[in-house]
Design a protein around this motif. Structure first.
Motif, mmCIF file in Angstrom:
data_model
loop_
_atom_site.group_PDB
_atom_site.id
_atom_site.type_symbol
_atom_site.label_atom_id
_atom_site.label_comp_id
_atom_site.label_asym_id
_atom_site.label_seq_id
_atom_site.Cartn_x
_atom_site.Cartn_y
_atom_site.Cartn_z
ATOM 1 N N UNK A 104 0.859 -1.186 0.000
ATOM 2 C CA UNK A 104 0.000 0.000 0.000
ATOM 3 C C UNK A 104 0.892 1.233 0.000
ATOM 4 N N UNK A 105 0.832 2.005 -1.084
ATOM 5 C CA UNK A 105 1.654 3.213 -1.230
ATOM 6 C C UNK A 105 0.753 4.414 -0.972
ATOM 7 N N UNK A 146 -5.517 4.560 2.901
ATOM 8 C CA UNK A 146 -4.602 3.427 2.998
ATOM 9 C C UNK A 146 -4.893 2.550 4.203
ATOM 10 N N UNK A 147 -5.189 3.182 5.321
ATOM 11 C CA UNK A 147 -5.498 2.413 6.530
ATOM 12 C C UNK A 147 -6.804 1.635 6.362
ATOM 13 N N UNK A 189 -0.453 -10.546 3.197
ATOM 14 C CA UNK A 189 0.646 -9.884 3.895
ATOM 15 C C UNK A 189 0.726 -8.460 3.370
ATOM 16 N N UNK A 190 0.565 -7.475 4.249
ATOM 17 C CA UNK A 190 0.477 -6.077 3.831
ATOM 18 C C UNK A 190 1.721 -5.309 4.266
ATOM 19 N N UNK A 191 2.312 -4.585 3.321
ATOM 20 C CA UNK A 191 3.424 -3.680 3.601
ATOM 21 C C UNK A 191 2.935 -2.259 3.363
ATOM 22 N N UNK A 192 3.244 -1.340 4.290
ATOM 23 C CA UNK A 192 2.758 0.041 4.206
ATOM 24 C C UNK A 192 3.884 0.990 3.820
ATOM 25 N N UNK A 193 3.558 1.975 2.978
ATOM 26 C CA UNK A 193 4.528 2.987 2.548
ATOM 27 C C UNK A 193 3.903 4.370 2.690
ATOM 28 N N UNK A 235 6.391 -1.418 11.091
ATOM 29 C CA UNK A 235 7.111 -0.437 10.285
ATOM 30 C C UNK A 235 6.227 0.096 9.162
ATOM 31 N N UNK A 236 6.267 1.420 8.983
ATOM 32 C CA UNK A 236 5.731 2.063 7.795
ATOM 33 C C UNK A 236 6.943 2.570 7.021
ATOM 34 N N UNK A 237 7.149 2.040 5.839
ATOM 35 C CA UNK A 237 8.344 2.374 5.069
ATOM 36 C C UNK A 237 8.223 3.749 4.424
ATOM 37 N N UNK A 238 9.353 4.369 4.163
ATOM 38 C CA UNK A 238 9.381 5.635 3.449
ATOM 39 C C UNK A 238 9.295 5.394 1.949
#
Length: 306
Positions: free
Chosen positions: A138-139, A145-146, A158-162, A173-176
């Motif tokens: 999710x960018x 996004x949330x 599996x969710x990755x947040x940016x 972690x919320x990635x930059x």
């Protein structure tokens, strides 16, 4: 003493959600033509009416301009000086997240093919991709996004947040956004919901799409110019990746545009927030702004001025 305030609505649709009050006058004005009076305390512009119409506020005194959209790109360029502008955060997140989930499921389970088969009376039991066990990026990790994340997790993804800057929250972690080149190759589905700005214009470019894995799905519910349309046409046209687009550039998308006919591309006409949930939620936000003004309190959701 309670102040007397005036509120203008672009049409009658929001009236039913506002509580009658002896000190509140409700008018209808779609910002076309002359204003019904010289001062309107709260002005609600039309939904999806574009930003240029805000120039018509020049001749009207206002306390608050209450948008019906979350995004406000281009507003600062046309909004008369000294105005306070609030967006509609809290109104569209649920509906937009629902559309994202629908588009992802439709693409993964190949609904366009299945619906075409239905029209032809064709019974084809071809296996499709799952949403379960997919890695989703999710960018843009704001309200939309949330809301998307909350709906994806029960599907065993599996969710990755940016976000624009890296940080840590209660879920990890919320990635930059600078980490995107390293993150894109490891995710099957990429959902983009960033605001449009100079920094995000053409964020989805040739390098972005090239970094996605073969067979990956791109979902854009941000703004059309966040994506380089020519790059989208090339990558989806080759069949290497799929796309689900609620926004395009240009918009509306011309009838003869190749994206309409590209296999693996699903297009909806910028209707992420346009569901039955919108008006009641917009009405509640507007009622809150009215109550705050009556109480002499500052408005919520202010993004410009104030």
């Amino acid at each position: 003493m309670t102040p007397k305030i005036s509120v203008s609505l672009p049409d009658a649709g929001l009236r039913e959600y506002l509580a009658p009050h002896p000190d509140v006058t409700v008018l209808e004005w779609d910002l076309a033509g002359g204003a019904p009076q010289r001062r309107i305390d709260i002005v609600v512009p039309p939904y999806m009416g574009g930003t240029k119409i805000l120039r018509n506020l020049e001749s009207v005194e206002t306390e608050l301009v209450q948008s019906q959209s979350i995004g406000y790109d281009g507003v600062a360029d046309v909004l008369p000086a000294g105005r306070v502008f609030a967006n509609a955060a809290g109104v569209h997140e649920t509906s937009t997240a629902e559309l994202v989930l629908a588009m992802v499921l439709a693409s993964q389970r190949e609904f366009p093919r299945l619906l075409e088969n239905q029209q032809q009376g064709l019974w084809e039991t071809k296996p499709t991709a799952s949403l379960a066990d997919r890695r989703v990026l999710i960018v843009g990790y704001g309200g939309v996004g949330k809301a998307i994340e909350e709906r994806l997790l029960p599907f065993e993804t599996t969710v990755t947040r940016v976000a624009s800057q890296s940080r840590t929250d209660g879920n990890g972690v919320v990635h930059g956004i600078a980490e995107l080149p390293a993150l894109l190759p490891d995710h099957d589905i990429v959902i983009v919901g960033v605001p449009l700005s100079d920094a995000t214009r053409h964020l989805i470019d040739d390098a972005f799409l090239s970094a996605m894995p073969d067979g990956g799905l791109l979902v854009n519910v941000a703004r059309g110019p966040v994506a380089d349309t020519e790059a989208l046409v090339r990558h989806t046209g080759s069949g290497r990746i799929r796309a689900a687009l609620d926004v395009t550039d240009p918009e509306p998308l011309p009838r003869d545009h190749p994206l309409w006919r590209t296999p693996g591309v699903i297009i909806t006409p910028h209707v992420g927030g346009a569901s039955s949930a919108m008006r009641p939620r917009m009405g509640r936000l507007l009622q809150r702004q009215i109550d705050l003004m009556l109480a002499g309190e500052p408005p919520v959701n202010v993004v410009l001025g104030g």
